[in-house]
Scaffold this motif. Structure first.
Motif, PDB file in Angstrom:
ATOM      1  N   GLY A  76    -129.110  58.278 -27.585  1.00  0.00           N
ATOM      2  CA  GLY A  76    -129.405  58.547 -28.989  1.00  0.00           C
ATOM      3  C   GLY A  76    -128.303  58.186 -29.959  1.00  0.00           C
ATOM      4  N   THR A 113    -135.302  60.670 -18.405  1.00  0.00           N
ATOM      5  CA  THR A 113    -134.954  60.810 -19.824  1.00  0.00           C
ATOM      6  C   THR A 113    -135.929  61.730 -20.553  1.00  0.00           C
ATOM      7  N   LEU A 169    -138.322  60.710 -22.272  1.00  0.00           N
ATOM      8  CA  LEU A 169    -138.751  59.995 -23.476  1.00  0.00           C
ATOM      9  C   LEU A 169    -139.929  59.065 -23.155  1.00  0.00           C
ATOM     10  N   VAL A 185    -130.650  54.177 -25.180  1.00  0.00           N
ATOM     11  CA  VAL A 185    -131.727  54.780 -25.962  1.00  0.00           C
ATOM     12  C   VAL A 185    -131.748  56.288 -25.736  1.00  0.00           C
ATOM     13  N   ALA A 186    -131.641  56.694 -24.471  1.00  0.00           N
ATOM     14  CA  ALA A 186    -131.667  58.118 -24.139  1.00  0.00           C
ATOM     15  C   ALA A 186    -130.468  58.848 -24.733  1.00  0.00           C
ATOM     16  N   GLU A 193    -139.809  50.882 -31.510  1.00  0.00           N
ATOM     17  CA  GLU A 193    -140.094  52.316 -31.436  1.00  0.00           C
ATOM     18  C   GLU A 193    -141.087  52.713 -32.517  1.00  0.00           C
ATOM     19  N   THR A 235    -136.473  56.810 -34.384  1.00  0.00           N
ATOM     20  CA  THR A 235    -135.842  58.118 -34.218  1.00  0.00           C
ATOM     21  C   THR A 235    -134.684  58.082 -33.225  1.00  0.00           C
ATOM     22  N   HIS A 236    -134.845  57.341 -32.143  1.00  0.00           N
ATOM     23  CA  HIS A 236    -133.819  57.300 -31.097  1.00  0.00           C
ATOM     24  C   HIS A 236    -132.892  56.097 -31.238  1.00  0.00           C
ATOM     25  N   GLN A 237    -132.913  55.467 -32.436  1.00  0.00           N
ATOM     26  CA  GLN A 237    -132.040  54.312 -32.706  1.00  0.00           C
ATOM     27  C   GLN A 237    -132.229  53.227 -31.651  1.00  0.00           C
ATOM     28  N   THR A 238    -133.491  52.988 -31.338  1.00  0.00           N
ATOM     29  CA  THR A 238    -133.825  52.075 -30.246  1.00  0.00           C
ATOM     30  C   THR A 238    -133.322  50.665 -30.484  1.00  0.00           C
TER      31      THR A 238
END
Length: 421
Positions: free
Chosen positions: A170, A75, A77, A167-168, A130, A135-138
């Motif tokens: 998004g 990913t 990330l 998560v990846a 997060e 940011t990544h809507q975790t």
């Protein structure tokens, strides 16, 4: 478990409990003894992005751990996974928020971090965090994983893999709303933020999907229904006017969570000072003084500003142990954002002189874009809510010190004590 119902459960607990106590006794660490649980997990995460306690070895065997690690690395990330049992009275007091904050504070590179952990409330759930922002809507992504039909009978390893995948991708918020549209509620779990510093949390059941939320007590469900009917729980797109009571109870829940975290941090600092060697730690006395001050402030804490001060004192104590003289303090504008990333000049409204303050990257970006940064608030003598730094310095040690930007917190406390004599 529905995140809205879980939020209401937390609020009810915060209102009904008259005291929050940590039942775990800090183990006396000495040379040669094992490190604290948080440090042990953080150390393991330096070599692999996946940590699995031996209690979950059957659910997530080494082969699956390696697969998850490879999936995470693909990913690109900063994702890390911590799967460990949580129970009241353990090193994290059964609180995944304390676990996440403790592990993050012990990682060498923690500016950007996505952390997926087990949940302290249900053994078959996951939480998503997060930093510095969601940011990544975790939180939505991790929550969505447990509500997907394909995950209804999935094991812990498969659920974790799906959470990483979402998560990846998004699109966590979209996936969450799609997965829960048939449950009678569309509110996203990311409507509120965690007080530990722009962290986001969520719960995702991996056994029976949405069945867990049906087990919540009738009073909680009744309260949830009442708030939903009155507009207290709606889609964030509706931007409703939430009753003042909801704000007050939510703040009480946040304060309770932060108090638990502060208690755990003070205990961890105590363990670290006990394990330190005076011959190799020249600032050990400074660390001991910061530890003692943090405990006193915690005992007398009246709200979020004081609890943030506890974390600032703990950080000062840890920096003394590691001889980190040049380390930046916590963010001036909102110390719950965590350690500052840089120092910058700032001119308070109505003043001509500029202050040199330490700020996190989020607040630095706001200043650069001429936006008002998020600030920690306090109450003035007239009962108004104002930025904490607008209080008179003689009334607030945090206004006087800026949580370390203007003066070291410990120095500010000692100065106040000297004046009181």
């Amino acid at each position: 478990m529905s995140t809205d119902v879980k939020r209401l459960t937390t609020v009810l607990a915060a209102l009904l409990l008259t005291a929050l106590t940590i039942t775990a006794s800090p183990a006396r660490a000495a040379d040669g003894e094992a490190p604290s649980a948080g440090q042990r997990i953080a150390s393991a995460l330096r070599s692999s992005p996946v940590y699995v306690d031996e209690a979950y070895a059957d659910a997530v065997p080494p082969s699956r751990q390696r697969e998850l690690a490879q999936q995470i690395r693909r990913t690109g990330l900063p994702i890390k996974v911590v799967l460990t049992p949580l129970a009241k009275g353990d090193a994290f007091d059964g609180d995944s928020g304390v676990l996440a904050a403790t592990v993050r504070d012990r990682l060498p590179d923690r500016r950007e971090l996505v952390l997926i952990t087990t949940d302290g409330d249900f053994a078959d759930s996951l939480e998503g965090y997060e930093w510095p922002a969601d940011t990544h809507q975790t939180r939505d992504a991790v929550a969505a994983a447990g509500f997907l039909d394909e995950m209804r009978d999935a094991g812990l390893a498969d659920l974790t893999g799906k959470a990483v995948e979402l998560v990846a991708e998004g699109k966590g918020t979209q996936r969450y709303e799609e997965a829960t549209k048939d449950l009678g509620g569309s509110a996203s779990p990311s409507a509120t933020s965690d007080p530990g510093g722009s962290a986001a949390t969520s719960a995702a059941s991996y056994s029976g999907g949405s069945a867990w939320w049906l087990l919540i007590g009738v009073p909680v469900l009744a309260l949830a229904a009442a708030l939903a009917a009155r507009g207290g729980i709606r889609s964030r797109k509706a931007a409703p006017a939430v009753p003042q009571l909801v704000f007050a109870t939510a703040r009480a829940a946040d304060e309770a969570e932060l108090r638990r975290r502060a208690e755990a941090e003070v205990l961890a600092l105590g363990e670290a000072t006990q394990a330190a060697d005076l011959s190799t730690t020249p600032d050990l006395q400074h660390a001991l003084d910061a530890y003692a001050a943090a405990g006193t402030v915690l005992d007398e804490a009246r709200g979020l500003p004081d609890l943030a001060g506890v974390l600032a004192l703990v950080q000062e104590g840890r920096d003394a142990l590691t001889d980190a003289d040049a380390a930046l303090p916590r963010c001036f504008f909102h110390p719950l954002h965590g350690r500052a990333a840089l120092r910058t000049g700032w001119r308070p409204l109505g003043r001509r002189d500029r202050l040199d303050v330490a700020v996190c990257q989020e607040c630095a970006d706001a200043l650069r874009d001429r936006r008002a940064p998020e600030v920690l608030t306090d109450t003035d003598e007239d009962g108004r809510t104002v930025p904490y730094f607008e209080l008179p310095a003689e009334r607030s040690v945090w206004a006087a010190t800026g949580y370390g930007s203007l003066t070291a917190p410990l120095a500010g406390i000692n100065s106040r004590r000297a004046r009181a004599r």
